[in-house]
Design a protein around this motif. Structure first.
Motif: not given
Length: 363
Positions: A59, A157, A244-246, A248, A353, A358, A360
């Motif tokens: 990440g 994030p 992307k993660e926060s 989209h 999330f 946050k 993994t």
């Protein structure tokens, strides 16, 4: 508007924005914490001396070690940069006598990092240096030497922790790749942190406005590319990840040189590209790519250091510049604010999330 003196006042309404706005103070705190870690820094130098060092992370931590590998390579050190999952499952047998591992994990809890420590113990004889934001984490406790990022708690994030991690990457580059006295490294890093924090505060004078302006620019695009070369790859990858993660937003990050090998065919109306320009020695290459994209109808924003500007092509967002890896942390800020702004339009809890987490903890 977020004030320069107390950006947290407006940011309290959501965690993600507040943590982005804490980046300058976090940077300073991380620099101040180095003085108490002088023995650890000396231990890292002696532990890694004469060994072939593999750098690893996942990440945003993988993004950070990408920048470190670039700087160490310029100093004559061949340090493979391998995702921890790849190292764990496929490359462990390549670590032989004389090897060492530097693992970066903000939580120290990532499943691949935890499993990797167990395999390293089984092999034996391979020193492990850990850089974490959690000195009591499994990774930190398993390491021969551990450094604390000292960024404080982060729930959203990666933002302030990424900025602080890049400061630690600068410190590692100085400790591993030079023979500067440790005290000198600590003192110079503190000076750099003060300069960088001042530059970040300038951007944060209107944090919300900056983020909303970039989100307005991003939204109509059919595709968004975030590009960089050298140390600039680190913030490009981090921004692509967080968008992307926060928010989209399917942002794609890529090495600028790799982008010319095929993906350049995307150039045209509907493509928005952000160029990270942190390598003054390659400023002409960045300028040529920028001109080629614009000529084909793409919309381009440039973020970087003043020394990487070229005549007639000013940067949209510029930093005075300190040290390359610290700059690579700071340069992520405008698009982090854009990620917050876009996320806030799509969710009542921007940065939370919903699918993963946050940290993994499963493969």
């Amino acid at each position: 508007m977020v004030s320069r003196d107390n950006p947290g006042d407006s940011a309290e309404r959501d965690i993600f924005l507040r943590e982005i706005c804490e980046s300058p103070d976090t940077l300073l705190h991380s620099a101040e914490a180095l003085a108490a870690q002088a023995d650890a820094l000396a231990g890292i130098r002696s532990t890694l001396e004469g060994r072939r060092v593999t750098l690893t992370g996942m990440g945003s931590s993988a993004d950070a070690v990408t920048g470190l590998a670039s700087i160490l390579g310029r100093r004559g050190m061949d340090c493979p940069n391998i995702h921890t999952a790849e190292l764990l499952h496929y490359r462990m047998d390549a670590l032989g006598p004389g090897a060492a591992v530097v693992a970066v994990s903000q939580s120290g809890l990532s499943i691949e990092a935890v499993k990797m420590t167990a395999k390293l113990r089984q092999k034996g004889g391979i020193p492990l240096v850990a850089v974490t934001n959690a000195p009591d984490s499994p990774l930190a406790e398993a390491a021969d030497v551990s450094l604390d990022i000292a960024a404080g708690d982060e729930q959203g994030p990666s933002s302030k922790t990424y900025v602080a991690t890049m400061l630690l990457m600068h410190v590692l580059a100085e400790v591993i790749g030079t023979d500067k006295p440790i005290d000198t490294v600590v003192e110079q890093t503190r000076d750099y942190a003060e300069q960088a924090a001042g530059a970040l505060r300038e951007w944060l004078k209107d944090a919300e406005g900056l983020g909303q302006t970039l989100a307005d620019w991003i939204e109509p695009a059919d595709a968004l590319m975030v590009l960089g070369r050298g140390v600039s790859v680190a913030p490009a990858e981090l921004n692509g990840l967080v968008l992307k993660e926060s928010a989209h937003v399917p942002a794609q990050s890529m090495d600028s040189a790799e982008f010319r090998h095929g993906p350049l065919e995307l150039a045209g109306p509907g493509l928005n590209a952000v160029l990270m320009c942190l390598e003054p020695v390659q400023a002409s290459l960045d300028a040529r790519l920028r001109q080629d994209l614009i000529a084909r109808g793409a919309s381009v924003k440039a973020i970087g250091v003043e020394a990487a500007e070229t005549p007639g092509l000013p940067l949209d967002y510029s930093l005075p510049g300190t040290a390359p890896l610290i700059d690579a942390g700071c340069a992520a800020l405008p698009l982090l604010l854009a990620a917050w702004a876009e996320a806030s339009r799509r969710s009542e809890t921007p940065g939370v999330f919903h699918v993963g987490a946050k940290v993994t903890t499963c493969e």
